[in-house]
Enzyme design. Structure first.
Site, PDB file in Angstrom:
ATOM      1  N   TYR A 212      78.418  -3.469  28.029  1.00  0.00           N
ATOM      2  CA  TYR A 212      79.583  -2.589  27.874  1.00  0.00           C
ATOM      3  C   TYR A 212      80.556  -3.117  26.819  1.00  0.00           C
ATOM      4  O   TYR A 212      81.229  -2.337  26.154  1.00  0.00           O
ATOM      5  CB  TYR A 212      80.348  -2.492  29.200  1.00  0.00           C
ATOM      6  CG  TYR A 212      79.880  -1.388  30.121  1.00  0.00           C
ATOM      7  CD1 TYR A 212      78.610  -1.431  30.684  1.00  0.00           C
ATOM      8  CD2 TYR A 212      80.709  -0.330  30.442  1.00  0.00           C
ATOM      9  CE1 TYR A 212      78.189  -0.433  31.547  1.00  0.00           C
ATOM     10  CE2 TYR A 212      80.293   0.671  31.306  1.00  0.00           C
ATOM     11  CZ  TYR A 212      79.034   0.616  31.857  1.00  0.00           C
ATOM     12  OH  TYR A 212      78.622   1.600  32.707  1.00  0.00           O
TER      13      TYR A 212
ATOM     14  N   LYS B 110      67.673  -9.150  36.026  1.00  0.00           N
ATOM     15  CA  LYS B 110      66.355  -8.863  35.436  1.00  0.00           C
ATOM     16  C   LYS B 110      65.937 -10.144  34.711  1.00  0.00           C
ATOM     17  O   LYS B 110      65.688 -10.159  33.496  1.00  0.00           O
ATOM     18  CB  LYS B 110      66.479  -7.646  34.496  1.00  0.00           C
ATOM     19  CG  LYS B 110      65.175  -7.137  33.918  1.00  0.00           C
ATOM     20  CD  LYS B 110      64.308  -6.383  34.907  1.00  0.00           C
ATOM     21  CE  LYS B 110      62.974  -6.033  34.269  1.00  0.00           C
ATOM     22  NZ  LYS B 110      62.012  -5.466  35.234  1.00  0.00           N
TER      23      LYS B 110
ATOM     24  N   ASP C 200      64.856  -3.479  39.195  1.00  0.00           N
ATOM     25  CA  ASP C 200      63.936  -2.362  39.463  1.00  0.00           C
ATOM     26  C   ASP C 200      63.537  -2.346  40.937  1.00  0.00           C
ATOM     27  O   ASP C 200      63.439  -1.287  41.556  1.00  0.00           O
ATOM     28  CB  ASP C 200      62.716  -2.386  38.521  1.00  0.00           C
ATOM     29  CG  ASP C 200      62.088  -3.765  38.375  1.00  0.00           C
ATOM     30  OD1 ASP C 200      62.660  -4.758  38.870  1.00  0.00           O
ATOM     31  OD2 ASP C 200      61.012  -3.852  37.746  1.00  0.00           O
TER      32      ASP C 200
ATOM     33  N   ASP D  37      76.675  -0.248  37.611  1.00  0.00           N
ATOM     34  CA  ASP D  37      77.026   1.153  37.360  1.00  0.00           C
ATOM     35  C   ASP D  37      75.931   2.062  37.899  1.00  0.00           C
ATOM     36  O   ASP D  37      76.190   3.025  38.630  1.00  0.00           O
ATOM     37  CB  ASP D  37      77.220   1.365  35.853  1.00  0.00           C
ATOM     38  CG  ASP D  37      77.558   2.811  35.533  1.00  0.00           C
ATOM     39  OD1 ASP D  37      78.419   3.378  36.228  1.00  0.00           O
ATOM     40  OD2 ASP D  37      76.958   3.373  34.593  1.00  0.00           O
TER      41      ASP D  37
ATOM     42  N   ASP E 162      75.767   4.467  41.720  1.00  0.00           N
ATOM     43  CA  ASP E 162      75.571   5.924  41.770  1.00  0.00           C
ATOM     44  C   ASP E 162      74.405   6.244  42.698  1.00  0.00           C
ATOM     45  O   ASP E 162      74.466   7.171  43.508  1.00  0.00           O
ATOM     46  CB  ASP E 162      75.262   6.496  40.366  1.00  0.00           C
ATOM     47  CG  ASP E 162      76.509   7.023  39.656  1.00  0.00           C
ATOM     48  OD1 ASP E 162      77.592   6.442  39.890  1.00  0.00           O
ATOM     49  OD2 ASP E 162      76.403   7.993  38.886  1.00  0.00           O
TER      50      ASP E 162
END
Ligand code: IPM
Ligand code: MN
Length: 356
Positions: free
Chosen positions: A142, A189, A221, A245, A249
């Site tokens: 970001y 990751k 994942d 983020d 959601d």
């Protein structure tokens, strides 16, 4: 208690839902004898329209001076299909997070029992799920350098983390795990990404200070899959900005709707409290947005920034009572909800207020 609260509605349904959040704060002040003094500030598309700047200096100054910020949402569809726009509403939000040092974003995923059937996940998988996400909020892809090269045909975004950035969010997450189920899942990751390898190394190190907390490391994942398969396995989850983020959601579906999820962004200064949902221009102005995420954000504000635990619980109980009485906004209604129980933003707000 006397406190200054800055209301920053932003764009779209941000206006409608923070109006309800503010009324709830007012009601709490009246009931418990507190004095909350309000001011308002612009951000996002609304600020661009008024000043050309998605976060005017005046807004930032007001934020820094206030005791807490109740935030709505930012965004406008006109930018979504215009990748060339140089000035964008979201820049205001990111600048606010950076300037206020809001490195920890707490996103509690708590399912109200009455909403078991509102989720698309089977009730027996969901029942009892209770997760607290710690999303790192001021680093990662970001905020790294970004740009174009090769005459604009190649684009890059640099993901970067420093040790201290991982350490401080990890500590917050471990501290929270201590007060809950004593389980922490760190998501990265690390099989591919270097910042994730640093992340894992630092979390492993910080873990030594918290021998009473059981730590698990997961690849993002796998977490995406396990959240839906078995949400109850999670207690506290800590992860980087981008992964957080996306995962929150996804996790909002555990709580039935994005319209239910509140968040707290905290750092070393003023805390900012906001729904995790966006500006939702498709329903803006229709008076049907679910204000509960803003109301529950106000509850987090009372608890975290002001230490008003009882007042905060009063707000959460009021939401619970409204759901128990069968009232729903459209996003959390299902085929069994009677039409007369489906209310708009203000009407469900009144039901909440009357139960405080
Ligand atoms: C959020 C939002 C923001 C983010 C957008 C609006 C920039 O999706 O708060 O989750 O990506 O952080
Ligand atoms: Mn998001």
């Amino acid at each position: 208690m006397k406190k200054n609260i800055l209301i920053v509605p932003g764009d779209g349904i941000g206006q409608e839902v923070t109006a309800v959040g503010k009324k709830v704060l007012d009601k709490i002040a009246a009931k418990y004898g507190h004095e909350f003094v309000y001011d308002e500030a612009l951000i996002g598309h609304a600020a661009i329209e008024a000043t050309g700047n998605p976060l005017p200096d005046e807004s930032l100054e007001k934020m820094k001076k206030s005791d807490a910020v109740l935030f709505g949402a930012v965004g406008h569809p006109k930018y979504d299909n215009d990748p060339s726009a140089k000035v964008r509403p979201e820049q205001g939000l990111l600048k606010m997070r950076k300037e206020l040092g809001l490195y920890a974003n707490l996103r509690p995923i708590k399912l109200f029992d009455e909403l078991l059937s509102a989720s698309s996940i089977k009730p027996e998988i969901l029942k009892g799920a209770d997760i607290l996400f710690f999303r790192e909020l001021t680093g990662d892809i970001y905020f790294g350098e970004k740009g174009r090269k090769d005459n604009g045909d190649t684009a890059y975004d640099i993901a970067q983390y420093s040790r201290y950035e991982v350490e401080r969010i990890a500590r917050k997450a471990f501290e929270a795990a201590r007060t809950r189920g004593k389980k922490l899942c760190s998501v990265d990751k690390a099989n591919v990404i270097e910042t994730s390898r640093l992340w894992r190394e630092v979390v492993q190190q910080v873990a030594k200070e918290y021998p009473d907390v059981q730590v698990e490391h997961q690849f993002v994942d796998a977490t995406a899959m396990l959240l839906i398969k078995d949400p109850k396995r999670f207690d506290v989850v800590v992860t980087a900005n981008l992964f957080g983020d996306i995962l929150t959601d996804e996790a909002s579906q555990i709580a039935g709707s994005m319209g239910m999820l509140a968040s707290a962004s905290i750092g070393d200064g003023t805390g900012v409290y906001e729904p995790i949902h966006g500006s939702a221009h498709d329903i803006t102005g229709k008076g049907i947005a679910n204000p509960m995420a803003s109301v529950l954000s106000a509850a987090l504000l009372l608890d975290i920034s002001f230490g008003l635990k009882k007042e905060s619980e009063d707000v959460i109980n009021a939401v619970d009572q409204v759901l128990k009485a069968g009232f729903r906004t459209g996003d959390i209604a299902d085929s069994t909800t009677p039409k007369e129980k489906i209310l708009g933003t203000d009407a469900i707000g009144l039901e909440i207020l009357s139960r405080i």
